[in-house]
Motif scaffolding. Structure first.
Motif, PDB file in Angstrom:
ATOM      1  N   VAL A  44      15.416  67.599  62.497  1.00  0.00           N
ATOM      2  CA  VAL A  44      14.231  66.763  62.763  1.00  0.00           C
ATOM      3  C   VAL A  44      13.772  66.800  64.215  1.00  0.00           C
ATOM      4  O   VAL A  44      12.757  66.193  64.543  1.00  0.00           O
ATOM      5  N   ASN A  45      14.472  67.537  65.080  1.00  0.00           N
ATOM      6  CA  ASN A  45      14.099  67.537  66.495  1.00  0.00           C
ATOM      7  C   ASN A  45      14.429  68.888  67.139  1.00  0.00           C
ATOM      8  O   ASN A  45      14.946  68.944  68.246  1.00  0.00           O
ATOM      9  N   TRP A  46      14.108  69.976  66.423  1.00  0.00           N
ATOM     10  CA  TRP A  46      14.367  71.321  66.946  1.00  0.00           C
ATOM     11  C   TRP A  46      13.619  71.474  68.271  1.00  0.00           C
ATOM     12  O   TRP A  46      12.429  71.160  68.362  1.00  0.00           O
ATOM     13  N   PRO A  47      14.276  71.950  69.328  1.00  0.00           N
ATOM     14  CA  PRO A  47      13.644  71.974  70.652  1.00  0.00           C
ATOM     15  C   PRO A  47      12.335  72.770  70.685  1.00  0.00           C
ATOM     16  O   PRO A  47      12.228  73.857  70.127  1.00  0.00           O
ATOM     17  N   ARG A  48      11.349  72.180  71.353  1.00  0.00           N
ATOM     18  CA  ARG A  48      10.091  72.851  71.649  1.00  0.00           C
ATOM     19  C   ARG A  48       9.919  72.880  73.159  1.00  0.00           C
ATOM     20  O   ARG A  48      10.415  72.008  73.877  1.00  0.00           O
ATOM     21  N   TYR A  49       9.203  73.875  73.639  1.00  0.00           N
ATOM     22  CA  TYR A  49       8.989  74.010  75.076  1.00  0.00           C
ATOM     23  C   TYR A  49       7.495  74.127  75.348  1.00  0.00           C
ATOM     24  O   TYR A  49       6.742  74.704  74.558  1.00  0.00           O
ATOM     25  N   GLU A  50       7.064  73.552  76.463  1.00  0.00           N
ATOM     26  CA  GLU A  50       5.652  73.534  76.803  1.00  0.00           C
ATOM     27  C   GLU A  50       5.465  73.961  78.253  1.00  0.00           C
ATOM     28  O   GLU A  50       6.401  73.828  79.077  1.00  0.00           O
ATOM     29  N   PRO A  51       4.309  74.497  78.584  1.00  0.00           N
ATOM     30  CA  PRO A  51       4.073  74.972  79.953  1.00  0.00           C
ATOM     31  C   PRO A  51       4.259  73.858  80.971  1.00  0.00           C
ATOM     32  O   PRO A  51       3.824  72.726  80.772  1.00  0.00           O
ATOM     33  N   ALA A  52       4.914  74.210  82.086  1.00  0.00           N
ATOM     34  CA  ALA A  52       5.130  73.250  83.164  1.00  0.00           C
ATOM     35  C   ALA A  52       4.490  73.719  84.462  1.00  0.00           C
ATOM     36  O   ALA A  52       4.743  73.139  85.523  1.00  0.00           O
ATOM     37  N   GLY A  53       3.664  74.771  84.385  1.00  0.00           N
ATOM     38  CA  GLY A  53       3.005  75.291  85.581  1.00  0.00           C
ATOM     39  C   GLY A  53       3.797  76.404  86.228  1.00  0.00           C
ATOM     40  O   GLY A  53       5.030  76.504  86.074  1.00  0.00           O
ATOM     41  N   ASP A  54       3.099  77.261  86.949  1.00  0.00           N
ATOM     42  CA  ASP A  54       3.712  78.387  87.677  1.00  0.00           C
ATOM     43  C   ASP A  54       4.535  79.282  86.757  1.00  0.00           C
ATOM     44  O   ASP A  54       5.559  79.849  87.171  1.00  0.00           O
ATOM     45  N   GLY A  55       4.070  79.408  85.520  1.00  0.00           N
ATOM     46  CA  GLY A  55       4.763  80.283  84.587  1.00  0.00           C
ATOM     47  C   GLY A  55       6.063  79.729  84.038  1.00  0.00           C
ATOM     48  O   GLY A  55       6.787  80.425  83.316  1.00  0.00           O
ATOM     49  N   LEU A  56       6.379  78.474  84.347  1.00  0.00           N
ATOM     50  CA  LEU A  56       7.614  77.850  83.885  1.00  0.00           C
ATOM     51  C   LEU A  56       7.346  76.995  82.644  1.00  0.00           C
ATOM     52  O   LEU A  56       6.209  76.580  82.385  1.00  0.00           O
ATOM     53  N   TYR A  57       8.412  76.715  81.895  1.00  0.00           N
ATOM     54  CA  TYR A  57       8.320  75.867  80.711  1.00  0.00           C
ATOM     55  C   TYR A  57       9.367  74.764  80.798  1.00  0.00           C
ATOM     56  O   TYR A  57      10.446  74.957  81.389  1.00  0.00           O
ATOM     57  N   ARG A  58       9.043  73.625  80.236  1.00  0.00           N
ATOM     58  CA  ARG A  58      10.010  72.533  80.159  1.00  0.00           C
ATOM     59  C   ARG A  58      10.158  72.111  78.706  1.00  0.00           C
ATOM     60  O   ARG A  58       9.252  72.304  77.884  1.00  0.00           O
ATOM     61  N   ARG A  59      11.297  71.529  78.405  1.00  0.00           N
ATOM     62  CA  ARG A  59      11.532  71.065  77.041  1.00  0.00           C
ATOM     63  C   ARG A  59      10.655  69.855  76.753  1.00  0.00           C
ATOM     64  O   ARG A  59      10.631  68.890  77.525  1.00  0.00           O
ATOM     65  N   ALA A  60       9.941  69.904  75.644  1.00  0.00           N
ATOM     66  CA  ALA A  60       9.058  68.804  75.267  1.00  0.00           C
ATOM     67  C   ALA A  60       9.880  67.580  74.879  1.00  0.00           C
ATOM     68  O   ALA A  60      11.022  67.695  74.411  1.00  0.00           O
ATOM     69  N   ASP A  61       9.285  66.406  75.080  1.00  0.00           N
ATOM     70  CA  ASP A  61       9.981  65.169  74.753  1.00  0.00           C
ATOM     71  C   ASP A  61      10.251  65.067  73.256  1.00  0.00           C
ATOM     72  O   ASP A  61      11.273  64.509  72.833  1.00  0.00           O
ATOM     73  N   LYS A  62       9.341  65.596  72.439  1.00  0.00           N
ATOM     74  CA  LYS A  62       9.483  65.519  70.988  1.00  0.00           C
ATOM     75  C   LYS A  62       9.615  66.916  70.421  1.00  0.00           C
ATOM     76  O   LYS A  62       8.790  67.790  70.680  1.00  0.00           O
ATOM     77  N   GLY A  63      10.669  67.125  69.643  1.00  0.00           N
ATOM     78  CA  GLY A  63      10.913  68.439  69.067  1.00  0.00           C
ATOM     79  C   GLY A  63      10.194  68.633  67.743  1.00  0.00           C
ATOM     80  O   GLY A  63       9.420  67.785  67.282  1.00  0.00           O
ATOM     81  N   HIS A  64      10.473  69.752  67.109  1.00  0.00           N
ATOM     82  CA  HIS A  64       9.852  70.126  65.844  1.00  0.00           C
ATOM     83  C   HIS A  64      10.629  69.504  64.689  1.00  0.00           C
ATOM     84  O   HIS A  64      11.845  69.674  64.585  1.00  0.00           O
ATOM     85  N   ASN A  65       9.930  68.792  63.809  1.00  0.00           N
ATOM     86  CA  ASN A  65      10.550  68.148  62.659  1.00  0.00           C
ATOM     87  C   ASN A  65      10.422  69.078  61.447  1.00  0.00           C
ATOM     88  O   ASN A  65       9.392  69.131  60.778  1.00  0.00           O
ATOM     89  N   GLN A  66      11.505  69.811  61.168  1.00  0.00           N
ATOM     90  CA  GLN A  66      11.475  70.768  60.066  1.00  0.00           C
ATOM     91  C   GLN A  66      11.340  70.069  58.708  1.00  0.00           C
ATOM     92  O   GLN A  66      10.720  70.612  57.789  1.00  0.00           O
ATOM     93  N   ILE A  67      11.927  68.886  58.587  1.00  0.00           N
ATOM     94  CA  ILE A  67      11.898  68.190  57.291  1.00  0.00           C
ATOM     95  C   ILE A  67      10.493  67.703  56.975  1.00  0.00           C
ATOM     96  O   ILE A  67      10.000  67.847  55.844  1.00  0.00           O
ATOM     97  N   ALA A  68       9.808  67.133  57.956  1.00  0.00           N
ATOM     98  CA  ALA A  68       8.432  66.678  57.735  1.00  0.00           C
ATOM     99  C   ALA A  68       7.537  67.856  57.367  1.00  0.00           C
ATOM    100  O   ALA A  68       6.692  67.754  56.463  1.00  0.00           O
TER     101      ALA A  68
END
Length: 315
Positions: free
Chosen positions: A140-164
């Motif tokens: 229910v909270n598979w990690p997702r990553y989003e752009p953080a600027g300068d070509g870097l990515y950070r882990r998103a606060d909310k992951g991917h919910n496979q069950i939903a």
């Protein structure tokens, strides 16, 4: 010649007993991760009907199905700390953090005392009850990553919910071959107390029925399977209810299917027993989502198993 082992070829459980006998008498004897040793084969399949609310609970020994149900609901909550399970009297995940605590501290605390501290002390539970990103975290909270600027990515606060997403897919794209979820996140395996054994679930809509399949990379056939097949059946039934489908069948596929060498008494006693009975699983309420079921919603009827058979867990 009459077999020394009784058989009921028409009973759903006989395929399990036949597989157990095959592994015990013909399996490759191996040294495993735990050091206990196993007899093992690679690749096995069993199929069970869910028609008429049937549930493939083993009858040749008592299966504590409520513990399995509580574990499944715990997975769906996304929780990865044993504290809530222990509060409910479920001990099946305690051995791994207990072993880690003993090795780290040198204190040979017994399980009851360890669990009491987990329940009573939130800080202790946070430090020693955590299992890492096991099943529920990935479901229910598979990690997702989003752009953080300068070509870097950070882990998103909310992951991917496979069950939903699975529920949405079954409802809106029932012909899809992508109706599945998995716990096998390669990037996080090393952080888990135990990598997922029942790793990938797939579903198929067929003629108004929902069929479920589980691929299990590693199966302790003597102890773990009884919970795994109940969990697959329970998950399939819940999804079917949420998606206005009838339950069809469940298919279980094992990769490394094994029996531990120190389970000789369990194996020999169980394959000497004759299965019987036809238990059913009732779901007494339809909640608003897959994440709102409670243990009180589930009821098993017509279950009259033979006596429990105790056996040690290999950690």
């Amino acid at each position: 010649m009459t077999s020394m082992f009784p058989s009921r070829a028409d009973h759903y459980e006989q395929q399990y007993l036949d597989l157990m006998r095959r592994i015990w008498t013909q399996g490759d004897e191996r040294i495993d991760r735990t050091g206990v040793g196993t007899r093992s084969i690679l690749g096995a399949t069993m199929r069970f009907s869910l028609a008429g609310d049937a549930v493939p609970l083993l009858t040749t020994k008592r299966v504590y199905w409520k513990a399995a149900a509580r574990e499944m609901l715990w997975f769906l909550s996304g929780d990865t700390n044993i504290r809530e399970l222990v509060r409910q009297g479920v001990h099946i995940w305690t051995d791994w953090p207990l072993d880690a605590y003993r090795k780290a501290t040198g204190e040979m605390i017994d399980r009851d005392a360890f669990e009491a501290r987990i329940v009573d002390d939130a800080d202790f539970a946070a430090r020693w009850g955590e299992l890492g990103p096991v099943y529920g975290a990935q479901w229910v909270n598979w990690p997702r990553y989003e752009p953080a600027g300068d070509g870097l990515y950070r882990r998103a606060d909310k992951g991917h919910n496979q069950i939903a997403d699975l529920v949405d897919g079954i409802r809106n794209n029932p012909g899809s071959r992508r109706l599945l979820f998995t716990g096998w996140n390669v990037a996080e395996i090393s952080q888990m107390a135990l990598p997922p054994c029942h790793m990938t679930y797939q579903f198929q809509v067929s003629s108004g029925r929902l069929n479920g399949l589980l691929f299990q990379r590693s199966c302790d056939l003597g102890l773990g399977f009884a919970f795994n097949i109940f969990g697959l059946s329970m998950m399939t039934r819940m999804l079917a209810q949420q998606c206005d489908l009838e339950p069809g069948e469940v298919v279980w596929q094992g990769g490394d299917v094994h029996l531990y060498l120190n389970h000789a008494a369990l194996v020999e006693e169980q394959i000497s027993r004759t299965p019987g009975g036809a238990p059913v699983l009732r779901i007494n309420r339809r909640p608003s989502s897959m994440f709102d079921y409670r243990i009180e919603d589930f009821e098993v009827q017509n279950y009259a198993p033979q006596a429990h058979i105790a056996a040690p867990v290999a950690v």
